[in-house]
Design a protein around this motif. Structure first.
Motif, PDB file in Angstrom:
ATOM      1  N   LYS A 209       4.117  -9.030  35.347  1.00 45.69           N
ATOM      2  CA  LYS A 209       4.692 -10.352  35.655  1.00 45.69           C
ATOM      3  C   LYS A 209       6.039 -10.181  36.383  1.00 45.69           C
ATOM      4  O   LYS A 209       6.289 -10.789  37.417  1.00 45.69           O
ATOM      5  CB  LYS A 209       4.878 -11.141  34.357  1.00 45.69           C
ATOM      6  N   ASP A 210       6.894  -9.318  35.835  1.00 44.44           N
ATOM      7  CA  ASP A 210       8.218  -9.111  36.440  1.00 44.44           C
ATOM      8  C   ASP A 210       8.111  -8.549  37.859  1.00 44.44           C
ATOM      9  O   ASP A 210       8.792  -8.999  38.777  1.00 44.44           O
ATOM     10  CB  ASP A 210       9.047  -8.145  35.582  1.00 44.44           C
ATOM     11  N   CYS A 211       7.264  -7.534  38.013  1.00 48.14           N
ATOM     12  CA  CYS A 211       7.214  -6.826  39.306  1.00 48.14           C
ATOM     13  C   CYS A 211       6.450  -7.599  40.386  1.00 48.14           C
ATOM     14  O   CYS A 211       6.756  -7.461  41.562  1.00 48.14           O
ATOM     15  CB  CYS A 211       6.562  -5.448  39.144  1.00 48.14           C
ATOM     16  N   LEU A 212       5.458  -8.387  39.975  1.00 45.39           N
ATOM     17  CA  LEU A 212       4.621  -9.021  40.998  1.00 45.39           C
ATOM     18  C   LEU A 212       4.984 -10.474  41.268  1.00 45.39           C
ATOM     19  O   LEU A 212       4.601 -11.023  42.298  1.00 45.39           O
ATOM     20  CB  LEU A 212       3.132  -8.915  40.640  1.00 45.39           C
ATOM     21  N   THR A 213       5.743 -11.110  40.340  1.00 43.91           N
ATOM     22  CA  THR A 213       6.015 -12.538  40.573  1.00 43.91           C
ATOM     23  C   THR A 213       7.499 -12.858  40.751  1.00 43.91           C
ATOM     24  O   THR A 213       7.833 -13.916  41.258  1.00 43.91           O
ATOM     25  CB  THR A 213       5.459 -13.428  39.427  1.00 43.91           C
ATOM     26  N   LEU A 214       8.401 -11.985  40.306  1.00 42.98           N
ATOM     27  CA  LEU A 214       9.839 -12.276  40.458  1.00 42.98           C
ATOM     28  C   LEU A 214      10.340 -11.689  41.780  1.00 42.98           C
ATOM     29  O   LEU A 214       9.671 -10.850  42.381  1.00 42.98           O
ATOM     30  CB  LEU A 214      10.616 -11.686  39.273  1.00 42.98           C
ATOM     31  N   PRO A 215      11.526 -12.125  42.242  1.00 48.50           N
ATOM     32  CA  PRO A 215      12.049 -11.530  43.488  1.00 48.50           C
ATOM     33  C   PRO A 215      12.209 -10.008  43.368  1.00 48.50           C
ATOM     34  O   PRO A 215      12.408  -9.494  42.265  1.00 48.50           O
ATOM     35  CB  PRO A 215      13.419 -12.206  43.635  1.00 48.50           C
ATOM     36  N   VAL A 216      12.121  -9.337  44.493  1.00 51.13           N
ATOM     37  CA  VAL A 216      12.227  -7.873  44.514  1.00 51.13           C
ATOM     38  C   VAL A 216      13.618  -7.448  44.040  1.00 51.13           C
ATOM     39  O   VAL A 216      14.631  -7.958  44.515  1.00 51.13           O
ATOM     40  CB  VAL A 216      11.973  -7.348  45.950  1.00 51.13           C
ATOM     41  N   PHE A 234      -4.399  -3.651  41.679  1.00 50.33           N
ATOM     42  CA  PHE A 234      -5.592  -3.910  40.865  1.00 50.33           C
ATOM     43  C   PHE A 234      -5.179  -4.110  39.408  1.00 50.33           C
ATOM     44  O   PHE A 234      -4.585  -3.214  38.799  1.00 50.33           O
ATOM     45  CB  PHE A 234      -6.569  -2.735  40.979  1.00 50.33           C
ATOM     46  N   LEU A 235      -5.518  -5.285  38.849  1.00 50.32           N
ATOM     47  CA  LEU A 235      -5.161  -5.601  37.462  1.00 50.32           C
ATOM     48  C   LEU A 235      -6.430  -5.815  36.646  1.00 50.32           C
ATOM     49  O   LEU A 235      -7.502  -6.057  37.212  1.00 50.32           O
ATOM     50  CB  LEU A 235      -4.325  -6.884  37.428  1.00 50.32           C
ATOM     51  N   ASP A 236      -6.291  -5.748  35.305  1.00 51.74           N
ATOM     52  CA  ASP A 236      -7.402  -6.163  34.456  1.00 51.74           C
ATOM     53  C   ASP A 236      -6.948  -7.379  33.647  1.00 51.74           C
ATOM     54  O   ASP A 236      -5.809  -7.864  33.821  1.00 51.74           O
ATOM     55  CB  ASP A 236      -7.909  -5.006  33.573  1.00 51.74           C
ATOM     56  N   GLU A 237      -7.819  -7.873  32.769  1.00 47.59           N
ATOM     57  CA  GLU A 237      -7.467  -9.092  32.028  1.00 47.59           C
ATOM     58  C   GLU A 237      -6.184  -8.930  31.240  1.00 47.59           C
ATOM     59  O   GLU A 237      -5.351  -9.823  31.178  1.00 47.59           O
ATOM     60  CB  GLU A 237      -8.611  -9.482  31.092  1.00 47.59           C
ATOM     61  N   GLY A 238      -6.021  -7.756  30.633  1.00 51.27           N
ATOM     62  CA  GLY A 238      -4.829  -7.511  29.822  1.00 51.27           C
ATOM     63  C   GLY A 238      -3.553  -7.499  30.639  1.00 51.27           C
ATOM     64  O   GLY A 238      -2.590  -8.208  30.335  1.00 51.27           O
ATOM     65  N   SER A 239      -3.541  -6.720  31.709  1.00 51.54           N
ATOM     66  CA  SER A 239      -2.302  -6.597  32.491  1.00 51.54           C
ATOM     67  C   SER A 239      -1.974  -7.883  33.242  1.00 51.54           C
ATOM     68  O   SER A 239      -0.811  -8.153  33.555  1.00 51.54           O
ATOM     69  CB  SER A 239      -2.361  -5.407  33.448  1.00 51.54           C
ATOM     70  N   ALA A 240      -3.012  -8.702  33.518  1.00 51.07           N
ATOM     71  CA  ALA A 240      -2.783  -9.962  34.245  1.00 51.07           C
ATOM     72  C   ALA A 240      -2.555 -11.129  33.294  1.00 51.07           C
ATOM     73  O   ALA A 240      -2.418 -12.268  33.735  1.00 51.07           O
ATOM     74  CB  ALA A 240      -3.986 -10.254  35.143  1.00 51.07           C
ATOM     75  N   SER A 241      -2.481 -10.861  31.986  1.00 48.21           N
ATOM     76  CA  SER A 241      -2.503 -11.962  31.003  1.00 48.21           C
ATOM     77  C   SER A 241      -1.271 -12.861  31.047  1.00 48.21           C
ATOM     78  O   SER A 241      -1.325 -13.982  30.552  1.00 48.21           O
ATOM     79  CB  SER A 241      -2.722 -11.409  29.595  1.00 48.21           C
ATOM     80  N   LEU A 242      -0.175 -12.422  31.636  1.00 45.82           N
ATOM     81  CA  LEU A 242       1.008 -13.297  31.715  1.00 45.82           C
ATOM     82  C   LEU A 242       1.181 -13.937  33.095  1.00 45.82           C
ATOM     83  O   LEU A 242       2.156 -14.645  33.343  1.00 45.82           O
ATOM     84  CB  LEU A 242       2.282 -12.524  31.344  1.00 45.82           C
ATOM     85  N   LEU A 243       0.249 -13.699  33.982  1.00 49.10           N
ATOM     86  CA  LEU A 243       0.398 -14.273  35.340  1.00 49.10           C
ATOM     87  C   LEU A 243      -0.051 -15.728  35.352  1.00 49.10           C
ATOM     88  O   LEU A 243      -0.946 -16.105  34.620  1.00 49.10           O
ATOM     89  CB  LEU A 243      -0.429 -13.469  36.359  1.00 49.10           C
TER      90      LEU A 243
END
Ligand SMILES: N[C@@H]1[C@@H](O)[C@H](O)[C@@H](COP(=O)(O)O)O[C@@H]1O
Length: 243
Positions: A209-216, A234-243
């Motif tokens: 969540k921090d690395c892919l959705t917040l500013p660089v 590439f994410l799975d359900e677990g790693s994408a669970s907060l997006l």
């Protein structure tokens, strides 16, 4: 940067490895050889497994660079990334052109310079990377140096990074996890033509969540991947669970 989500680490790894294999073959078709970077860790198991099973790749035209390695850890130790890449990749592909492994048992500064000179002569076509629980890219823990020009760095490992390695079962206690590593730098990773980032597992959800959705920011080192023109994460359900 593109994001793709899959249900399980296995599906994720198959997709990441399949795209990586395609990109490797495209580089060989275009230049006669391919230079790749391989990461290690639990997150890369299924991706590397998919790659080594692809017998349509002419491995005699592929040169592999090793992303990061602990300083002072013997090759025989189960956490050695040299051991990991030898057993899971080099021994499983047919006649690899060259493997440029990091030997963390050598004098670190001399080893760093040797690697630097080597990678300087071989521009990278495809980099396979992961993202750590603390958002690290390779062993560039936060705050990562986004500006240093050196291709490889001698870095200190932070406690969260060392605890992750313990949690994955590579060490018996946190004191056993080395304090330093030789890591490819952020700038060098970002010079790769194409990047495949494989990051499964719920324990990565916050970092994703921090690395892919917040500013660089260098406080979330892998956030720099947002700026790469040809990176697929590439994410799975677990790693994408907060997006
Ligand atoms: N140094 C390794 C990297 O090569 C890896 O890409 C990343 C993710 O690791 P893991 O797969 O263990 O989560 O950080 C690890 O610590």
């Amino acid at each position: 940067m593109k994001i793709e989500k899959y249900s399980t680490p296995l599906e994720l790894g198959k997709a990441a490895g399949t795209l990586g294999a395609e990109w490797i073959k495209e580089a060989i078709a275009k230049k006669g050889e391919a230079n790749i970077i391989l990461a290690t860790g639990q997150s890369q198991f299924e991706t590397i497994e998919t790659l080594v099973q692809d017998d349509s790749i002419d491995w005699s035209k592929v040169r592999m660079f090793h992303l990061d390695e602990y300083i002072g850890l013997p090759l025989e130790h189960k956490a050695s990334f040299r051991k990991y890449l030898t057993e899971r990749f080099i021994d499983k592909v047919n006649g690899l052109k060259e493997a440029v492994l990091i030997n963390g048992e050598n004098d670190p500064e001399e080893e760093r310079k040797r690697l630097e000179e080597k990678i300087g002569r071989h521009p990278i076509d495809v980099a396979f990377v992961g993202i750590g629980e603390n958002g690290h890219l390779a062993f560039n823990d936060p705050p990562a140096d986004f500006d240093v020009e050196d291709a490889y760095l001698i870095v200190n490992l932070d406690l969260q990074c060392r605890q992750q390695q313990l949690g994955e079962g590579w060490f018996n206690n946190v004191e056993e996890v080395p304090l330093q590593a030789i890591s490819m730098s952020i700038k060098q990773i970002m010079k790769s033509d194409r990047i495949i980032c494989a990051a499964p597992d719920r324990r990565k959800a916050r970092a994703i969540k921090d690395c892919l959705t917040l500013p660089v920011t260098n406080m979330h080192p892998a956030s720099i991947l947002q700026e790469h023109p040809e990176c697929v994460c590439f994410l799975d359900e677990g790693s994408a669970s907060l997006l």
